[in-house]
Design a protein around this motif. Structure first.
Motif, PDB file in Angstrom:
ATOM      1  N   PHE A  57       0.866  -1.067  -0.052  1.00 24.84           N
ATOM      2  CA  PHE A  57      -0.010   0.097   0.136  1.00 24.84           C
ATOM      3  C   PHE A  57       0.912   1.320   0.106  1.00 24.84           C
ATOM      4  O   PHE A  57       0.301   2.674  -0.182  1.00 24.84           O
ATOM      5  N   MET A  58       2.276   1.355   0.124  1.00 24.27           N
ATOM      6  CA  MET A  58       2.913   2.346   0.240  1.00 24.27           C
ATOM      7  C   MET A  58       3.195   3.344  -1.166  1.00 24.27           C
ATOM      8  O   MET A  58       3.157   4.463  -0.866  1.00 24.27           O
ATOM      9  N   GLY A  59       2.962   2.773  -2.347  1.00 23.13           N
ATOM     10  CA  GLY A  59       2.598   3.590  -3.496  1.00 23.13           C
ATOM     11  C   GLY A  59       4.154   3.894  -3.833  1.00 23.13           C
ATOM     12  O   GLY A  59       5.232   3.569  -3.280  1.00 23.13           O
ATOM     13  N   SER A  60       4.293   4.668  -5.017  1.00 23.72           N
ATOM     14  CA  SER A  60       5.433   5.125  -5.551  1.00 23.72           C
ATOM     15  C   SER A  60       5.231   6.240  -6.198  1.00 23.72           C
ATOM     16  O   SER A  60       4.252   6.720  -6.745  1.00 23.72           O
ATOM     17  N   SER A  61       6.703   6.922  -6.501  1.00 30.34           N
ATOM     18  CA  SER A  61       6.363   8.171  -7.401  1.00 30.34           C
ATOM     19  C   SER A  61       7.421   8.153  -8.679  1.00 30.34           C
ATOM     20  O   SER A  61       8.095   7.077  -8.523  1.00 30.34           O
ATOM     21  N   GLY A  64       8.420   4.918 -11.066  1.00 27.53           N
ATOM     22  CA  GLY A  64       7.523   3.735 -10.486  1.00 27.53           C
ATOM     23  C   GLY A  64       8.238   2.575 -10.386  1.00 27.53           C
ATOM     24  O   GLY A  64       7.649   1.477 -10.587  1.00 27.53           O
ATOM     25  N   TYR A  65       9.485   2.555 -10.820  1.00 30.29           N
ATOM     26  CA  TYR A  65      10.235   1.243 -10.774  1.00 30.29           C
ATOM     27  C   TYR A  65      10.031   0.166  -9.800  1.00 30.29           C
ATOM     28  O   TYR A  65       9.945   0.659  -8.471  1.00 30.29           O
ATOM     29  N   ASN A  66      10.025  -0.807  -9.881  1.00 28.52           N
ATOM     30  CA  ASN A  66       9.651  -1.892  -8.725  1.00 28.52           C
ATOM     31  C   ASN A  66       8.494  -1.679  -7.921  1.00 28.52           C
ATOM     32  O   ASN A  66       8.903  -1.693  -6.695  1.00 28.52           O
ATOM     33  N   GLY A 272       5.401   3.471 -14.297  1.00 28.90           N
ATOM     34  CA  GLY A 272       4.138   3.870 -14.122  1.00 28.90           C
ATOM     35  C   GLY A 272       3.648   3.831 -12.684  1.00 28.90           C
ATOM     36  O   GLY A 272       3.296   3.002 -11.911  1.00 28.90           O
ATOM     37  N   ALA A 273       3.860   5.070 -12.038  1.00 31.99           N
ATOM     38  CA  ALA A 273       3.866   5.204 -10.503  1.00 31.99           C
ATOM     39  C   ALA A 273       2.324   4.927 -10.107  1.00 31.99           C
ATOM     40  O   ALA A 273       1.588   5.536 -10.707  1.00 31.99           O
TER      41      ALA A 273
END
Ligand SMILES: *Cc1c(COP(=O)(O)O)cnc(C)c1O
Length: 424
Positions: A57-61, A64-66, A272-273
């Motif tokens: 649930f952390m999300g990425s910016s 958005g790798y891995n 794709g974050a």
């Protein structure tokens, strides 16, 4: 109970009429709960098997790798809907975008697209180029053929066989009726159509526009031979919580094509974050089976109310359901507008405003839409819409809870009653 309905604007006559109709629906509602129970377990099983954890649930910016949450969610979707791979992204802006993506990425110049189930959903006309538009498939030299349904709503196998040529690369099958008064197809019927098509042309890609169909039955179209299913996260599978998004699930190659088109050749699914929305995608999918059940109960209640008053309804009050849409033919502009105003008046959000017809992008006629939704335009939330054209059919769908659905339908009836358009 009557008192609180009255405080919300539902008069005694309307309430009593509603209670009379609801009493007849006990067994239908039990069947719906049974399907929801199965589908709830299917979703939980997929989440457990893909080891969904708090880190997801952390999300990425940025790039958005891995992104563990994004990649795991796509595995959950693939398992739940029985596909090899999935693309589930907030960068897919809506259902039309998801469908356009699936088509444009899997078709090449010179290929032909076939719809064996008649005219597709309004917004796809511009995607395909049935109505000219910038960047349509037609502009890229992709041709289109259509075989209409027979007058009884069944498949025209004879002409479908003739329409399958060397050029046919992809067949698009719309599960739900959309803005038409044809029947919605069951997963079993879709399976029969696909076997017929694959029997004539085994290598053709069969895509199902799955909008509004997810979790209505225990099976989904990939289980009966479809290569790709496509839908919107602000309909059934988002469970009312996903604030945006679309999905494509199916054969690895089809999904990969779509990913390369969504981002870029060479990048595909790697970028794709998921930003801050990924938890709502998980939670929405978790709730989707019971939310879909609420929407189905609301649709069946509406069918019985309006059928009881003599309006043509599709599906009728007793037939089996394959999507969450209920069409009611109201026969006049006045009644269509009153119905939508009732749905709006029952909403938790924006109940104080009144919907008006407008020229919505992508649609041919003026459309009136009622939606007091937490997510703008979300049609898994209680909503009603209809194009202002003969026979003034309203398409009613959604309801995150059955009780809200019930209130909405009673309010729509209240507005018609107050305008003298129905007698009780
Ligand atoms: C809603 C819908 C679409 C388009 O989805 P949007 O999210 O409105 O762009 C396409 N096909 C069917 C059958 C639909 O119900």
């Amino acid at each position: 109970m009557k008192k609180i309905y009255q405080e919300l604007g539902v008069c005694e006559k309307v309430y009593d009429f509603g209670q009379k109709q609801e009493k007849k629906l006990k067994e239908r509602f039990e069947e719906i709960d049974h399907i929801a129970e199965y589908n709830q377990l299917k979703v939980i099983k997929a989440m457990q098997s893909r080891k969904v954890s708090a880190e997801c649930f952390m999300g990425s910016s940025g790039y958005g790798y891995n992104d563990l949450g994004r990649d795991t969610l796509e595995e959950v979707y693939a398992e739940c809907f029985r596909g090899e791979a999935a693309l589930v992204r907030p960068q897919i802006t809506c259902g039309t975008h998801a469908l356009a993506l699936a088509l444009m990425s899997n078709l090449r110049p010179g290929d032909e697209l076939l719809s064996p189930v008649g005219k597709p959903y309004d917004t796809l006309e511009e995607v395909i180029g049935i109505r000219p538009s910038k960047g349509s498939l037609a502009e890229y030299g992709i041709t289109y053929r259509q075989v209409d349904l027979l007058s009884d709503g069944t498949f025209d196998y004879e002409n479908i066989r003739k329409a399958l040529t060397d050029k046919t690369k992809l067949v698009t099958i719309q599960r739900s009726k959309g803005y038409q008064t044809r029947p919605t197809f069951s997963v079993e019927q879709i399976g029969e159509l696909i076997s017929f098509i694959k029997g004539k042309k085994p290598d053709v890609i069969c895509m199902v526009d799955n909008c509004y169909g997810e979790f209505v039955e225990q099976k989904e179209p990939l289980e009966v031979g479809a290569d790709m299913i496509v839908g919107s996260l602000i309909k059934n599978p988002g469970g009312g919580l996903a604030p945006i998004g679309g999905y494509i699930v199916g054969k690895k190659e089809c999904v990969e094509h779509a990913a390369y088109r969504l981002t870029s050749p060479g990048l595909g699914k790697e970028v794709g974050a998921s930003l801050g929305v990924i938890q709502s995608f998980y939670q929405g999918l978790f709730l989707a089976p019971t939310v879909t059940a609420s929407a189905l109960k609301s649709a069946i209640f509406a069918a019985n109310i309006y059928e009881g008053l003599g309006f043509p309804v599709i599906p009728n009050g007793t037939e089996s359901r394959h999507d969450i849409i209920q069409a009611v033919t109201l026969n006049s502009e006045e009644a269509l507008i009153a119905f939508c105003q009732g749905i709006q008046a029952a909403a938790p959000v924006d109940s104080h405003v009144s919907p008006e017809p407008w020229a919505m992008p992508g649609y041919d006629d003026e459309v009136i839409m009622a939606a007091g939704a937490f997510i703008q335009g979300s049609s898994i939330e209680l909503s009603a819409d209809g194009p202002l054209r003969e026979p003034y059919a309203v398409y009613f769908q959604g309801g995150l809870t059955w009780y809200h659905g019930k209130l909405g339908i009673l309010m729509s009836l209240q507005k018609l009653y107050e305008a003298g358009l129905v007698q009780l």
